[in-house]
Design a protein around this motif. Structure first.
Motif, PDB file in Angstrom:
ATOM      1  N   ARG A 162     -61.882 -24.038  30.894  1.00  0.00           N
ATOM      2  CA  ARG A 162     -60.811 -23.319  30.197  1.00  0.00           C
ATOM      3  C   ARG A 162     -59.756 -24.317  29.762  1.00  0.00           C
ATOM      4  N   ILE A 163     -60.142 -25.212  28.859  1.00  0.00           N
ATOM      5  CA  ILE A 163     -59.218 -26.216  28.342  1.00  0.00           C
ATOM      6  C   ILE A 163     -59.062 -25.991  26.843  1.00  0.00           C
ATOM      7  N   GLN A 221     -61.625 -24.157  23.702  1.00  0.00           N
ATOM      8  CA  GLN A 221     -61.270 -22.767  23.440  1.00  0.00           C
ATOM      9  C   GLN A 221     -62.187 -22.097  22.411  1.00  0.00           C
ATOM     10  N   SER A 244     -63.534 -15.813  26.783  1.00  0.00           N
ATOM     11  CA  SER A 244     -62.330 -15.337  26.104  1.00  0.00           C
ATOM     12  C   SER A 244     -62.678 -14.372  24.976  1.00  0.00           C
ATOM     13  N   ALA A 271     -53.329  -9.580  33.780  1.00  0.00           N
ATOM     14  CA  ALA A 271     -52.927  -9.845  32.393  1.00  0.00           C
ATOM     15  C   ALA A 271     -53.493 -11.179  31.919  1.00  0.00           C
ATOM     16  N   GLY A 272     -54.817 -11.334  32.026  1.00  0.00           N
ATOM     17  CA  GLY A 272     -55.507 -12.481  31.423  1.00  0.00           C
ATOM     18  C   GLY A 272     -55.878 -12.124  29.995  1.00  0.00           C
ATOM     19  N   VAL A 273     -56.985 -12.651  29.532  1.00  0.00           N
ATOM     20  CA  VAL A 273     -57.370 -12.432  28.136  1.00  0.00           C
ATOM     21  C   VAL A 273     -57.631 -10.937  27.867  1.00  0.00           C
ATOM     22  N   ARG A 310     -49.985 -14.150  38.556  1.00  0.00           N
ATOM     23  CA  ARG A 310     -49.570 -15.442  37.984  1.00  0.00           C
ATOM     24  C   ARG A 310     -48.249 -15.260  37.232  1.00  0.00           C
ATOM     25  N   TYR A 337     -56.457 -20.136  36.671  1.00  0.00           N
ATOM     26  CA  TYR A 337     -56.998 -18.903  37.257  1.00  0.00           C
ATOM     27  C   TYR A 337     -56.183 -18.486  38.470  1.00  0.00           C
ATOM     28  N   ALA A 338     -56.282 -17.189  38.822  1.00  0.00           N
ATOM     29  CA  ALA A 338     -55.637 -16.717  40.045  1.00  0.00           C
ATOM     30  C   ALA A 338     -56.435 -17.180  41.253  1.00  0.00           C
ATOM     31  N   GLN A 376     -55.868 -13.950  47.380  1.00  0.00           N
ATOM     32  CA  GLN A 376     -54.621 -13.755  48.123  1.00  0.00           C
ATOM     33  C   GLN A 376     -54.877 -13.727  49.627  1.00  0.00           C
ATOM     34  N   THR A 391     -58.370  -5.423  35.245  1.00  0.00           N
ATOM     35  CA  THR A 391     -59.209  -6.542  34.781  1.00  0.00           C
ATOM     36  C   THR A 391     -59.214  -7.692  35.781  1.00  0.00           C
ATOM     37  N   ILE A 413     -61.247 -13.019  40.427  1.00  0.00           N
ATOM     38  CA  ILE A 413     -61.089 -14.339  41.060  1.00  0.00           C
ATOM     39  C   ILE A 413     -62.423 -15.050  40.831  1.00  0.00           C
TER      40      ILE A 413
END
Ligand code: NAD
Length: 370
Positions: A122-123, A127, A133, A175-177, A199, A229-230, A233, A258, A261
C-alpha cells in the motif's frame, strides 16, 4: 508475450481480469492476447469487442492457456485448473493466500510464478495496481445501495405536500477505502452521516466527506501500523470501542461496517445485544463478512432478521457491479503488467523489487520464503 484471459469459474464471479480497452493497449505494445470465449460476457464485454481490440478468441480453457506466458484471472484457480497453466508461466490473480495451500502446491508442481494481487504494497507508487483499493471502492458504494434498498424509509430529507420526511442516519464503521466511499455515497443520497475508525488519520477524512466522526479515546496514533493499517486492539481497547459504538448505533438507520485487520479475523464491533437495541427497520451491511464479520449475527451471503433489524452478510459485492469493477480491476492489472515488462517486451520478476517481491506467492514453482 502471449497473455491469456480466462473465463472465471468461481460461483457468482462476474468480473473479468482484462477488458477490451486494456487488451488494445497490450496488443499495441506488441503482445498477443488470447481471451477464452465468453470470458467478458458476464461483465458485458462481448467477444466481438475483444476481437476489435486485437485479441483472438479461444473456444475453451485448454486452448486459451496453450502456450501462454502470462495467465490473468480475477479469482485464483483451483488445483485442477492449475494443470492448464503452461510450465514456467506467470499467473496474475487474486489468490486469497491464507487459504491457498492446494493451489500453491499445484503451482509449485508446474513451476509457475504467481503474483497475488492482494499482496500489493500500500505505497503511493503501487496505487494504480491496487485491486484492494479499486474493488473496495465498488464494495463501499454498493453496500449503501444494498442497505438503502432494504430500508423501509427514505435516506434524504423530503418536504412534500404529503408532509415532511426526516433524513435517515447512516453510520460507517471502519473508514478505509470502502468506508470512505460508503460515507460519500450515503451523503450523496441525503443521509446524515457519521463514521468511526481507530486510526486518527481517518477522522479528518471522515469529516472532509461532510460526516461527523464518533470520538473515542481508543483513536490514537499507536492504533496504526507503519503500513497505514489498523493494529489488533487489546481487550481493554476493544471493550472501550464496543462501548463507543454501542452508544452511537442505537439511533442509526443504516450501518455499514468495513473494519479489517490484515491477516486476522475481522474485529467484532457490533454485538447481538447492540442489534437488539436498534430500531426495527434498521439495516446493517457487513462488508467484513468474508473474514468472519464485524457483527456477531452476520452470516456470510445471508440476510438475518433480528427483531426487525436486518444484518446483511455481504459476499463479493464488487462482482455484483461487474462492468465498472472489471474496468478498474483491468486497469490495475494492465499497470502491473506494464510495470513488469522489461525493455525487451518480456515479463521480468525481480524478487528484490519492492512491489513485485511483495506480490510473489510462488517463484518458478518455489513457495516464497522457502
Ligand atoms: P482495511 O480494509 O484493512 O480496514 C478497513 C478499515 O477498518 C481501516 O480504516 C481500519 O483502520 C479500520 N479498522 C480496523 N479495526 C477497527 C476497529 N476495531 N474499529 C474501527 N475501525 C477499525 O483498510 P483499507 O481500506 O485497506 O485501508 C487501510 C489504510 O491503507 C488506510 O490508511 C488507507 O488510506 C491506506 N491505503 C493506502 C494505499 C496506498 O497508498 N497505495 C492504498 C489503499 C489504502
Amino acid at each position: 508475450m502471449k497473455i491469456c484471459v480466462v473465463a472465471e469459474t468461481a460461483p457468482r464471479e462476474a468480473r473479468v481480469a482484462l477488458i477490451p480497452d486494456s487488451v488494445s493497449k497490450l496488443v499495441k505494445a506488441g503482445h498477443e492476447v488470447v481471451v477464452q470465449r465468453g470470458a467478458g460476457v458476464p461483465a458485458h464485454f462481448d467477444d466481438a469487442s475483444y476481437v476489435a481490440a486485437g485479441a483472438s478468441i479461444a473456444n475453451d480453457a485448454d486452448t486459451a492457456h496453450a502456450g501462454a506466458q502470462v495467465v490473468v484471472r480475477v479469482q485464483r484457480p483451483d488445483a485442477s485448473e492449475v494443470t492448464r497453466i503452461p510450465e514456467g508461466a506467470v499467473l496474475v490473480s487474486l489468490m486469497a493466500p491464507a487459504t491457498a495451500h492446494a493451489t500453491v502446491n499445484a503451482l509449485s508442481q508446474r513451476r509457475v510464478t504467481s503474483l497475488a494481487l492482494e499482496l500489493v504494497p500500500r505505497i503511493t507508487r503501487a496505487q494504480s495496481m491496487d485491486v484492494l483499493s479499486s474493488q473496495a471502492t465498488v464494495a463501499g458504494y454498493k453496500a449503501v445501495l444494498v442497505g438503502a434498498s432494504l430500508m423501509p424509509r427514505f435516506l434524504p430529507m423530503l418536504t412534500t405536500a404529503a408532509g415532511s420526511i426526516t433524513p435517515a442516519k447512516a453510520f460507517v464503521i471502519g473508514a478505509g477505502v470502502a468506508g470512505l466511499q460508503a460515507l460519500a455515497t450515503a451523503r450523496r443520497l441525503g443521509a446524515v452521516t457519521s463514521g468511526f475508525d481507530v486510526r486518527p488519520a481517518a477522522a479528518e477524512q471522515v469529516k472532509s466527506l461532510g460526516a461527523s466522526f464518533v470520538q473515542s479515546d481508543v483513536v490514537r496514533a499507536a492504533s496504526e501500523d507503519k503500513g497505514g493499517y489498523a493494529k489488533a486492539q487489546s481487550d481493554d481497547e476493544a471493550a472501550r470501542t464496543l462501548a463507543t459504538i454501542g452508544t452511537h448505533i442505537v439511533s442509526q438507520d443504516l450501518v455499514v461496517t468495513t473494519a479489517q485487520i490484515p491477516g486476522r479475523a475481522a474485529p467484532r464491533l457490533i454485538t447481538a445485544d447492540m442489534v437488539r437495541a436498534m430500531k426495527p427497520g434498521s439495516v446493517i451491511v457487513d462488508l467484513a463478512a468474508e473474514t468472519g464479520g464485524n457483527c456477531e449475527l452476520t452470516v456470510l451471503g445471508e440476510t438475518v432478521n433480528e427483531n426487525g433489524v436486518l444484518v446483511v452478510g455481504a459476499a463479493n459485492l464488487p462482482a455484483t457491479m461487474p462492468t465498472h469493477a472489471s474496468q478498474m480491476f483491468s486497469r490495475n492489472v494492465l499497470t502491473l503488467l506494464q510495470y513488469l515488462v522489461n525493455t525487451d517486451g518480456v515479463l521480468s520478476i525481480d524478487l528484490a523489487d519492492e512491489i513485485t517481491g511483495a506480490m510473489v506467492l510462488t517463484h518458478a514453482g518455489t513457495p516464497k520464503g522457502r
